[in-house]
Design a protein around this motif. Structure first.
Motif, mmCIF file in Angstrom:
data_model
loop_
_atom_site.group_PDB
_atom_site.id
_atom_site.type_symbol
_atom_site.label_atom_id
_atom_site.label_comp_id
_atom_site.label_asym_id
_atom_site.label_seq_id
_atom_site.Cartn_x
_atom_site.Cartn_y
_atom_site.Cartn_z
ATOM 1 N N LEU A 64 -5.383 6.231 -1.886
ATOM 2 C CA LEU A 64 -4.519 5.118 -1.523
ATOM 3 C C LEU A 64 -4.359 4.183 -2.717
ATOM 4 O O LEU A 64 -5.304 3.988 -3.490
ATOM 5 C CB LEU A 64 -5.099 4.337 -0.354
ATOM 6 C CG LEU A 64 -5.445 5.136 0.904
ATOM 7 C CD1 LEU A 64 -5.919 4.175 2.007
ATOM 8 C CD2 LEU A 64 -4.277 5.961 1.365
ATOM 9 N N SER A 65 -3.179 3.609 -2.837
ATOM 10 C CA SER A 65 -2.904 2.632 -3.881
ATOM 11 C C SER A 65 -2.430 1.346 -3.245
ATOM 12 O O SER A 65 -1.817 1.360 -2.174
ATOM 13 C CB SER A 65 -1.828 3.140 -4.837
ATOM 14 O OG SER A 65 -2.212 4.332 -5.467
ATOM 15 N N GLU A 101 0.827 -1.198 0.000
ATOM 16 C CA GLU A 101 0.000 0.000 0.000
ATOM 17 C C GLU A 101 0.863 1.250 0.000
ATOM 18 O O GLU A 101 2.001 1.238 0.494
ATOM 19 C CB GLU A 101 -0.913 0.051 1.241
ATOM 20 C CG GLU A 101 -1.838 -1.124 1.407
ATOM 21 C CD GLU A 101 -1.298 -2.151 2.378
ATOM 22 O OE1 GLU A 101 -2.092 -2.884 2.983
ATOM 23 O OE2 GLU A 101 -0.058 -2.234 2.522
ATOM 24 N N SER A 102 0.299 2.326 -0.502
ATOM 25 C CA SER A 102 0.950 3.630 -0.453
ATOM 26 C C SER A 102 -0.104 4.708 -0.535
ATOM 27 O O SER A 102 -1.275 4.423 -0.842
ATOM 28 C CB SER A 102 1.957 3.786 -1.599
ATOM 29 O OG SER A 102 1.308 3.681 -2.856
ATOM 30 N N GLY A 103 0.300 5.940 -0.254
ATOM 31 C CA GLY A 103 -0.603 7.063 -0.412
ATOM 32 C C GLY A 103 -1.168 7.628 0.872
ATOM 33 O O GLY A 103 -1.870 8.646 0.840
ATOM 34 N N TYR A 113 -5.455 -1.107 5.217
ATOM 35 C CA TYR A 113 -4.867 -2.302 4.615
ATOM 36 C C TYR A 113 -5.619 -2.679 3.340
ATOM 37 O O TYR A 113 -6.847 -2.584 3.294
ATOM 38 C CB TYR A 113 -4.988 -3.499 5.553
ATOM 39 C CG TYR A 113 -4.284 -3.366 6.876
ATOM 40 C CD1 TYR A 113 -4.953 -2.836 7.981
ATOM 41 C CD2 TYR A 113 -2.972 -3.810 7.038
ATOM 42 C CE1 TYR A 113 -4.325 -2.733 9.209
ATOM 43 C CE2 TYR A 113 -2.344 -3.718 8.261
ATOM 44 C CZ TYR A 113 -3.018 -3.183 9.343
ATOM 45 O OH TYR A 113 -2.387 -3.093 10.563
ATOM 46 N N CYS A 114 -4.890 -3.151 2.343
ATOM 47 C CA CYS A 114 -5.549 -3.824 1.245
ATOM 48 C C CYS A 114 -5.356 -5.326 1.428
ATOM 49 O O CYS A 114 -4.417 -5.771 2.099
ATOM 50 C CB CYS A 114 -5.005 -3.376 -0.111
ATOM 51 S SG CYS A 114 -3.284 -3.779 -0.440
ATOM 52 N N LEU A 149 -8.122 3.399 -3.569
ATOM 53 C CA LEU A 149 -9.214 3.844 -2.707
ATOM 54 C C LEU A 149 -9.145 5.370 -2.665
ATOM 55 O O LEU A 149 -8.243 5.937 -2.058
ATOM 56 C CB LEU A 149 -9.095 3.273 -1.288
ATOM 57 C CG LEU A 149 -10.268 3.609 -0.371
ATOM 58 C CD1 LEU A 149 -11.531 2.879 -0.840
ATOM 59 C CD2 LEU A 149 -9.961 3.238 1.074
ATOM 60 N N ARG A 150 -10.099 5.977 -3.340
ATOM 61 C CA ARG A 150 -10.189 7.428 -3.307
ATOM 62 C C ARG A 150 -11.069 7.819 -2.138
ATOM 63 O O ARG A 150 -12.216 7.366 -2.043
ATOM 64 C CB ARG A 150 -10.758 7.985 -4.604
ATOM 65 C CG ARG A 150 -10.830 9.514 -4.594
ATOM 66 C CD ARG A 150 -11.254 10.103 -5.907
ATOM 67 N NE ARG A 150 -11.206 11.570 -5.862
ATOM 68 C CZ ARG A 150 -10.115 12.286 -6.084
ATOM 69 N NH1 ARG A 150 -8.992 11.706 -6.396
ATOM 70 N NH2 ARG A 150 -10.164 13.607 -6.005
#
Length: 123
Positions: free
Chosen positions: A20-21, A6-8, A94-95, A80-81
């Motif tokens: 989020l990415s 994950e990032s962002g 978390y993804c 996730l916007r």
């Protein structure tokens, strides 16, 4: 095996936005993906899920209308916007990958998890 990164995440004021990415690797990106979050002292909770092709999505009531989940299978990435952020959205996000089903609210269905990215919303 699936690896998720994950990032962002970051610090944002209430009313602000973040994207989020989650980058996936290890298997063909043709499985359902979910986002979950966990605030300090609270249990992990479901946020949003998308089916393998993005054709089916659903959200927790607490984020419906503010958050949007999407995916780009060519980039092996789910997003996730998050708009209109509130202090209560503060959590570690978390993804997760559900390679056996088509996506669910149940965290127990997800076999693979990322390490999380922190989102902090100040009032």
């Amino acid at each position: 095996q699936v690896q998720l990164v994950e990032s962002g995440g970051g610090l944002v004021q209430a009313g602000g936005s973040l994207i989020l990415s989650c980058a996936a690797s290890g298997r063909t990106f043709s499985y359902a993906m979910g986002w979950f979050r966990q605030a300090p002292g609270k249990e992990r909770e479901f946020v949003a899920v998308t089916s393998w092709n993005g054709g089916r999505t659903f959200y927790a009531d607490s984020v419906k209308g503010r958050f949007t989940i999407s995916r780009d299978n060519a980039k092996n990435t789910v997003y996730l916007r998050m708009n209109s952020l509130k202090p209560e959205d503060t959590a570690l996000y978390y993804c997760a990958a559900d390679t056996r089903g088509d996506g669910t609210r149940a965290a127990s269905a997800y076999e693979y998890w990322g390490q999380g990215t922190q989102v902090t919303v100040s009032s």
